[in-house]
Design a protein around this motif. Structure first.
Motif, PDB file in Angstrom:
ATOM      1  N   GLU A 257      -1.777  -9.897   1.701  1.00 44.16           N
ATOM      2  CA  GLU A 257      -0.493 -10.584   1.670  1.00 44.16           C
ATOM      3  C   GLU A 257       0.500  -9.946   2.624  1.00 44.16           C
ATOM      4  OE1 GLU A 257       0.505 -10.871  -2.474  1.00 44.16           O
ATOM      5  OE2 GLU A 257      -0.906 -12.511  -2.746  1.00 44.16           O
ATOM      6  N   PRO A 258       1.284 -10.779   3.306  1.00 43.86           N
ATOM      7  CA  PRO A 258       2.200 -10.253   4.317  1.00 43.86           C
ATOM      8  C   PRO A 258       3.212  -9.302   3.700  1.00 43.86           C
ATOM      9  CG  PRO A 258       2.671 -12.553   3.839  1.00 43.86           C
ATOM     10  CD  PRO A 258       1.406 -12.234   3.155  1.00 43.86           C
ATOM     11  N   ARG A 259       3.473  -8.231   4.409  1.00 45.71           N
ATOM     12  CA  ARG A 259       4.349  -7.191   3.881  1.00 45.71           C
ATOM     13  C   ARG A 259       5.811  -7.531   4.081  1.00 45.71           C
ATOM     14  NH1 ARG A 259       0.655  -2.855   3.147  1.00 45.71           N
ATOM     15  NH2 ARG A 259      -1.192  -4.052   2.788  1.00 45.71           N
ATOM     16  N   TRP A 260       6.082  -8.484   4.958  1.00 50.01           N
ATOM     17  CA  TRP A 260       7.463  -8.745   5.323  1.00 50.01           C
ATOM     18  C   TRP A 260       8.112  -9.742   4.385  1.00 50.01           C
ATOM     19  CZ3 TRP A 260       6.561 -13.727   5.793  1.00 50.01           C
ATOM     20  CH2 TRP A 260       5.335 -14.122   6.310  1.00 50.01           C
ATOM     21  N   SER A 261       7.333 -10.205   3.396  1.00 50.08           N
ATOM     22  CA  SER A 261       7.880 -11.185   2.469  1.00 50.08           C
ATOM     23  C   SER A 261       9.164 -10.654   1.847  1.00 50.08           C
ATOM     24  CB  SER A 261       6.862 -11.468   1.381  1.00 50.08           C
ATOM     25  OG  SER A 261       7.498 -11.762   0.180  1.00 50.08           O
ATOM     26  N   THR A 262      10.155 -11.531   1.730  1.00 53.72           N
ATOM     27  CA  THR A 262      11.414 -11.065   1.155  1.00 53.72           C
ATOM     28  C   THR A 262      11.231 -10.731  -0.318  1.00 53.72           C
ATOM     29  OG1 THR A 262      11.888 -13.389   0.826  1.00 53.72           O
ATOM     30  CG2 THR A 262      12.978 -12.318   2.677  1.00 53.72           C
ATOM     31  N   LEU A 263      10.342 -11.497  -0.961  1.00 45.63           N
ATOM     32  CA  LEU A 263      10.127 -11.245  -2.379  1.00 45.63           C
ATOM     33  C   LEU A 263       9.411  -9.928  -2.601  1.00 45.63           C
ATOM     34  CD1 LEU A 263       9.055 -14.742  -3.518  1.00 45.63           C
ATOM     35  CD2 LEU A 263      10.527 -13.266  -4.868  1.00 45.63           C
ATOM     36  N   TRP A 264       8.449  -9.660  -1.768  1.00 52.42           N
ATOM     37  CA  TRP A 264       7.590  -8.498  -2.003  1.00 52.42           C
ATOM     38  C   TRP A 264       7.663  -7.551  -0.842  1.00 52.42           C
ATOM     39  CZ3 TRP A 264       6.414  -7.178  -6.520  1.00 52.42           C
ATOM     40  CH2 TRP A 264       6.492  -8.171  -7.497  1.00 52.42           C
ATOM     41  N   HIS A 265       8.761  -6.867  -0.818  1.00 52.31           N
ATOM     42  CA  HIS A 265       8.983  -5.912   0.241  1.00 52.31           C
ATOM     43  C   HIS A 265       7.985  -4.770   0.098  1.00 52.31           C
ATOM     44  CE1 HIS A 265      10.973  -3.314   3.014  1.00 52.31           C
ATOM     45  NE2 HIS A 265      11.097  -2.392   2.076  1.00 52.31           N
ATOM     46  N   ARG A 266       6.980  -4.760   0.966  1.00 48.81           N
ATOM     47  CA  ARG A 266       6.032  -3.653   1.009  1.00 48.81           C
ATOM     48  C   ARG A 266       5.456  -3.327  -0.361  1.00 48.81           C
ATOM     49  NH1 ARG A 266       5.346   1.638   3.396  1.00 48.81           N
ATOM     50  NH2 ARG A 266       6.392   2.509   1.624  1.00 48.81           N
ATOM     51  N   ILE A 267       4.667  -4.200  -0.907  1.00 45.87           N
ATOM     52  CA  ILE A 267       4.083  -3.871  -2.205  1.00 45.87           C
ATOM     53  C   ILE A 267       2.971  -2.851  -2.024  1.00 45.87           C
ATOM     54  CG2 ILE A 267       2.632  -5.969  -2.125  1.00 45.87           C
ATOM     55  CD1 ILE A 267       2.688  -5.750  -5.235  1.00 45.87           C
ATOM     56  N   PRO A 268       3.104  -1.689  -2.647  1.00 49.04           N
ATOM     57  CA  PRO A 268       2.108  -0.627  -2.436  1.00 49.04           C
ATOM     58  C   PRO A 268       0.912  -0.843  -3.356  1.00 49.04           C
ATOM     59  CG  PRO A 268       3.925   0.176  -3.765  1.00 49.04           C
ATOM     60  CD  PRO A 268       4.163  -1.287  -3.557  1.00 49.04           C
ATOM     61  N   TRP A 269       0.051  -1.790  -2.947  1.00 49.53           N
ATOM     62  CA  TRP A 269      -1.054  -2.147  -3.832  1.00 49.53           C
ATOM     63  C   TRP A 269      -1.986  -0.967  -4.092  1.00 49.53           C
ATOM     64  CZ3 TRP A 269      -5.764  -1.600  -1.511  1.00 49.53           C
ATOM     65  CH2 TRP A 269      -5.762  -1.558  -0.120  1.00 49.53           C
ATOM     66  N   ARG A 270      -2.101  -0.064  -3.127  1.00 47.11           N
ATOM     67  CA  ARG A 270      -2.942   1.112  -3.357  1.00 47.11           C
ATOM     68  C   ARG A 270      -2.439   1.902  -4.551  1.00 47.11           C
ATOM     69  NH1 ARG A 270      -3.280   1.725   2.221  1.00 47.11           N
ATOM     70  NH2 ARG A 270      -5.413   1.537   2.988  1.00 47.11           N
ATOM     71  N   GLN A 271      -1.126   2.043  -4.606  1.00 51.91           N
ATOM     72  CA  GLN A 271      -0.554   2.838  -5.674  1.00 51.91           C
ATOM     73  C   GLN A 271      -0.728   2.131  -7.019  1.00 51.91           C
ATOM     74  OE1 GLN A 271       0.356   5.888  -5.214  1.00 51.91           O
ATOM     75  NE2 GLN A 271       0.809   6.160  -7.388  1.00 51.91           N
ATOM     76  N   TYR A 272      -0.674   0.793  -7.008  1.00 52.00           N
ATOM     77  CA  TYR A 272      -0.943   0.069  -8.249  1.00 52.00           C
ATOM     78  C   TYR A 272      -2.364   0.345  -8.725  1.00 52.00           C
ATOM     79  CZ  TYR A 272       3.340  -2.717  -8.368  1.00 52.00           C
ATOM     80  OH  TYR A 272       4.635  -3.115  -8.477  1.00 52.00           O
ATOM     81  N   THR A 273      -3.295   0.422  -7.779  1.00 50.55           N
ATOM     82  CA  THR A 273      -4.670   0.746  -8.157  1.00 50.55           C
ATOM     83  C   THR A 273      -4.740   2.122  -8.779  1.00 50.55           C
ATOM     84  OG1 THR A 273      -5.270  -0.445  -6.151  1.00 50.55           O
ATOM     85  CG2 THR A 273      -7.026   0.687  -7.311  1.00 50.55           C
TER      86      THR A 273
END
Lengths: 473, 473
Positions: A257-273
């Motif tokens: 998913e694009p990181r530049w989305s206004t809704l999801w500013h840089r979601i750190p999916w690695r950290q969620y894992t």
């Protein structure tokens, strides 16, 4: 007649439930229908048809295959399909160029060999874990397109036209999918991952709470309440244990998913894992705690009463901490690890003091020999060892998919089972209590890891700073 | 240059490893290559081409998409594809029949509506768990084929020819896939499930063995040995925890596999799933046991020594039982649950006697007041509570897929972490020992479930009877 009606009623209820569980599914279904209709217009409307022609079907296929529930999944599939097609197209042209030799039989032989070699190599490559995880679909599309172009080139002169149309229609179909998923009520895998993490934290909090309350109040209550709390405990950790592969998939999709989305500013999916893994380890201790609860060597209430307050207090701090973490993630603000750890520390210290004041229970206390008055309270009759966890196994039946009938297990307990388990061994009744306490302490250690991971998450996600007026619930 | 060379060397090693781990993958790749070449001949060889024509491509696509590693997976996909196509074909003709009305615009509108409605309904149906699990692919193919035929019918007169060819070529492609997977070095999902169950049992046996040996000998040994045994313990239960979704897939695929196969007479895949669930629950106790090991409130050797023999004996019976189960499944013979349970009972009784002879450790022993000489041995200095399980968390990094860097966690322990965990609370050192023992007993209760499930499996699979000369290893 009757049976058919009953079955269709069941099917209807199931279908309605699917929509009620997550109304976005209904929206998604409508989106797919709309996308398919739009792409069909390429074929139905004359001017459009004349531009694209017969290959419009390929756009329809692309929509059916590529359009997925979330943006990440669609992007992942779309890019895989696009890249696979492009690479295959390039390679096929190379092969065609080389195969452009006189002699039909030799040419056929050459094409056959190319198909064989690419088939073997591609299939083998799909076994490589990294490829399988990220690019499985792309590699399949590569093989498919390569074969399509190479084999066609034997009988069709203008393969370039086939390839160009195929790429163009895939681009049209893929583009439409992207527009529909990105712009019309988008569903984000990152958001699902975020919500899943919150609900896992809350489920575990409920689990721990129910576990400890039941351990100390259980015997006074009704059976039915026990079942309800068992259900609650089980649901909490079950969700964490089961969501492992689902959350891995979500993280994978979120990575597209694009990181530049206004809704999801840089979601750190690695950290969620990483948070997910710490929660997994935490939930193992909850499983063990639940095991202590179901074990039938039960420490009598009189012993439990001695430590009830300090154990409950520690557990309270644990589930308060879990809720605070959940709230922090939900409201996207940082939390104060210091405050959490201070509270937990105090509760630990408290439990420790209580344990030390009852030297009979465990060896090694410093002030040994003192409070012997506790002896009478704690002297109790033996109970039999039946740590059989039968209620745990009733739940098990839900874990196995609906299809698996549990009849094999529902039968009366076999003689063997009862023989081992109810031999009335006379283990001390303090043993399971010690295990319970030990698991609580172990749980605190795992909680520490969870707090750490969520703290990193809060920093990576740039949650807003914790302010003193943020109340810890 | 240098970097590229290093990368390609790594890629090569990974690729070779994939083949070495399971040589059947190489064979499968060759089979796919062969099948693709054969199906391409439909297009390349003139008489064949004249019979089938342009639609030969559809057969190629079917082979690429349907051919899977095992018989069950291929059958499942092939039948899904076949059924989806047939149902879609029938429905599309119905729609075409109805749509055969005057007025091009009205006709286009009708087709568009049908595409929209079917698109919505089909997408929604795919969310129903039972459909998603068993027929997801078939429903997708249904939607795809339906759109293909319905939309084409607008501009092509002889849709029947398209549909017929499509079905014929899918049948050819699917048939070739089946022949290749069923007759040429077949891989059975049921066999994989069988082997996976055996290796899970053996892994857990190793895990338990290493766990107990390390608990009682650990302090005497070298650090490196500890790491090796940690690795072994971890590998054992990790395999069980991770294989859950893989084994569910295998069971699903096995359910498609023909029961009449001479090799796999009636494989009771449901029962394998049940065994898997009991093993999962068993492995939670192993996780908890490993937690006791890594916990840093360690009971001093002097206390452990008191119970070393009886604990080790119990654990020995546990892992002997697990190995016996593994051997029974492997050699397809029944085992004697009675013999296993007798041994375990005896060991439990033994442990119980030992525990009772040391009344200081746990409250509630009948012969309280006796053996006070044990007091001196067991009186020991306090150690700090550091149940941090750091080594467990090093393993964690392996759990998270290769991509996730663990740098966030490798950093020096945060002050917070150390603050809570090393507050030097003075818990009694017998506490973790009690937990360890309690977990061992709990493990026996879970083992009972495993034995039960494997016994059912042996009966359902009609393994040969247990004979007295079958030695229990």
């Amino acid at each position: 007649g009757e049976r058919v009606r009953r079955h269709s009623a069941l099917a209807w209820r199931t279908a309605v439930k699917v929509g009620k569980d997550d109304p976005r599914r209904v929206v998604h279904s409508l989106k797919v229908g709309l996308a398919l209709t739009l792409v069909s217009l390429l074929y139905l409307i004359k001017p459009l048809f004349e531009g694209i022609g017969q290959n419009a079907m390929s756009a329809v296929l692309t929509v059916v295959v590529v359009m997925e529930f979330t943006v990440g999944a669609t992007l992942g599939k779309g890019l895989n399909r696009g890249l696979g097609t492009l690479v295959a197209g390039s390679l096929a042209f190379l092969v065609e160029y080389v195969a452009d030799i006189p002699g039909r039989i030799f040419q056929a032989f050459f094409i056959g060999s190319a198909v064989f070699i690419l088939g073997v190599v591609t299939t083998y490559v799909r076994f490589i874990p990294h490829i399988k995880k990220n690019y499985d679909y792309g590699v399949m599309i590569f093989l498919l397109t390569f074969n399509l172009i190479t084999v066609s080139s034997y009988r069709v002169d203008n393969v370039w036209a086939i390839a160009k149309d195929r790429i163009a229609t895939i681009a049209i179909g893929g583009g439409l999918c992207l527009v529909m998923t990105l712009l019309v009520f988008p569903n984000w895998s990152g958001e699902d991952l975020h919500n899943s993490t919150i609900s896992k934290l809350e489920g575990l909090a409920n689990s721990v709470q129910a576990c400890v309350l039941r351990y100390f109040n259980g015997s006074e209550n009704q059976e039915t309440q026990d079942d309800a709390s068992d259900e609650l405990i089980y649901k909490g950790y079950k969700a964490v244990l089961d969501s492992k592969s689902k959350d891995e998939t979500l993280a994978l999709q979120a990575s597209w998913e694009p990181r530049w989305s206004t809704l999801w500013h840089r979601i750190p999916w690695r950290q969620y894992t990483i948070v997910g893994v710490t929660l997994l380890h935490f939930s193992y201790t909850v499983v063990a705690l639940h095991g202590c609860l179901l074990s039938e060597i039960q420490t009598p209430g009189s012993i439990r009463l001695l430590y009830k307050d300090s154990c409950i207090r520690l557990a309270e701090e644990v589930f308060k901490a879990l809720r605070e973490l959940a709230n922090s993630i939900r409201s996207k603000r940082q939390f104060s690890p210091q405050a959490l750890s201070d509270n937990i520390n105090e509760a630990l210290q408290n439990l420790n003091d209580d344990l030390k004041s009852q030297p009979q229970l465990f060896v090694g206390s410093k002030n040994f020999g003192g409070t012997t008055h506790a002896e009478e309270d704690t002297r109790v009759s033996f109970s039999s060892v039946r740590s059989d966890c039968s209620s745990m196994f009733e739940y098990k039946s839900k874990e196995i998919s609906g299809e698996v009938s549990m009849e094999g297990h529902k039968k009366v307990l076999k003689p063997l089972m009862s023989k081992i388990v109810m031999t009335s061994l006379e283990f001390s009744e303090a043993l399971p209590f010690a295990a319970f306490t030990s698991m609580l302490v172990e749980m605190v250690a795992k909680l520490e890891r969870v707090i750490d991971a969520v703290d990193d998450l809060a920093k990576l996600s740039r949650f807003r700073e914790f302010r003193d007026e943020d109340e810890i619930v």
